[in-house]
Motif scaffolding. Structure first.
Motif, PDB file in Angstrom:
ATOM      1  N   ARG A   1       0.896  -1.472   0.331  1.00  0.00           N
ATOM      2  CA  ARG A   1      -0.280   0.359   0.134  1.00  0.00           C
ATOM      3  C   ARG A   1       1.106   1.344   0.010  1.00  0.00           C
ATOM      4  NH1 ARG A   1      -2.805  -0.262   6.108  1.00  0.00           N
ATOM      5  NH2 ARG A   1      -1.106   1.099   7.441  1.00  0.00           N
ATOM      6  N   ALA A   2       2.160   0.959   0.607  1.00  0.00           N
ATOM      7  CA  ALA A   2       3.029   2.705   0.538  1.00  0.00           C
ATOM      8  C   ALA A   2       3.231   2.568  -1.304  1.00  0.00           C
ATOM      9  CB  ALA A   2       4.625   2.148   1.000  1.00  0.00           C
ATOM     10  N   LEU A   3       3.573   1.912  -1.528  1.00  0.00           N
ATOM     11  CA  LEU A   3       4.062   2.175  -2.862  1.00  0.00           C
ATOM     12  C   LEU A   3       2.601   2.674  -3.781  1.00  0.00           C
ATOM     13  CD1 LEU A   3       5.771   1.954  -5.691  1.00  0.00           C
ATOM     14  CD2 LEU A   3       5.292  -0.252  -5.592  1.00  0.00           C
ATOM     15  N   VAL A   4       1.406   2.023  -4.127  1.00  0.00           N
ATOM     16  CA  VAL A   4       0.299   2.443  -4.193  1.00  0.00           C
ATOM     17  C   VAL A   4      -0.083   3.931  -3.941  1.00  0.00           C
ATOM     18  CG1 VAL A   4      -2.258   2.451  -5.063  1.00  0.00           C
ATOM     19  CG2 VAL A   4      -0.904  -0.254  -4.287  1.00  0.00           C
ATOM     20  N   ILE A   5       0.083   4.798  -2.599  1.00  0.00           N
ATOM     21  CA  ILE A   5      -0.103   5.663  -2.010  1.00  0.00           C
ATOM     22  C   ILE A   5       0.581   6.574  -2.898  1.00  0.00           C
ATOM     23  CG2 ILE A   5       0.065   7.170  -0.088  1.00  0.00           C
ATOM     24  CD1 ILE A   5      -1.545   4.603   1.355  1.00  0.00           C
ATOM     25  N   GLU A   6       2.272   6.368  -2.490  1.00  0.00           N
ATOM     26  CA  GLU A   6       2.784   6.927  -3.711  1.00  0.00           C
ATOM     27  C   GLU A   6       2.871   7.211  -4.856  1.00  0.00           C
ATOM     28  OE1 GLU A   6       7.261   6.145  -4.961  1.00  0.00           O
ATOM     29  OE2 GLU A   6       6.961   6.342  -2.766  1.00  0.00           O
ATOM     30  N   GLN A   7       2.470   6.529  -5.577  1.00  0.00           N
ATOM     31  CA  GLN A   7       1.850   6.538  -6.947  1.00  0.00           C
ATOM     32  C   GLN A   7       0.654   7.331  -6.846  1.00  0.00           C
ATOM     33  OE1 GLN A   7       4.045   5.772 -10.066  1.00  0.00           O
ATOM     34  NE2 GLN A   7       5.460   5.376  -8.295  1.00  0.00           N
TER      35      GLN A   7
END
Length: 106
Positions: free
Chosen positions: A41-47
């Protein structure tokens, strides 16, 4: 691009999600599909933050919270989960989000 959270105040009150919630859910879905259907989810949030024009080194906490809430809210509702294809590959409590490509967003 604007730095809008696209989040409705209705979700904070426990009412039916508004357009802002749907917009965030669509962003999450698009990013997950772009990343192959699953990602932390951290990567999704970043994107998603990048898509919305935010500096990913300083993502607003409100946006992070709104995205997590949006995913969880849509994942927990059977009808919306089917529409967006959201799932948790490693089960409840996991921070790895998934999206099935076959689901269609209306």
């Amino acid at each position: 691009m604007g730095k809008n959270l696209d989040n409705s105040s209705e979700t904070a009150n426990g009412k039916k999600p508004g357009r802002g919630n749907q917009t965030l859910a669509k962003h999450v879905r698009e990013v997950l599909l772009m990343l192959g259907g699953e990602a932390h989810r951290a990567l999704v949030i970043e994107q998603v933050a990048r898509t919305l024009g935010h500096d990913v080194r300083q993502i607003p906490e409100e946006l992070q919270t709104a995205l997590i809430h949006t995913f969880e809210e849509n994942w927990r509702d059977e009808r919306r989960r089917a529409a967006y294809g959201f799932h948790l590959p490693f089960g409840e409590g996991s921070h790895r989000w998934g999206c099935r490509e076959a689901a269609l967003v209306h």
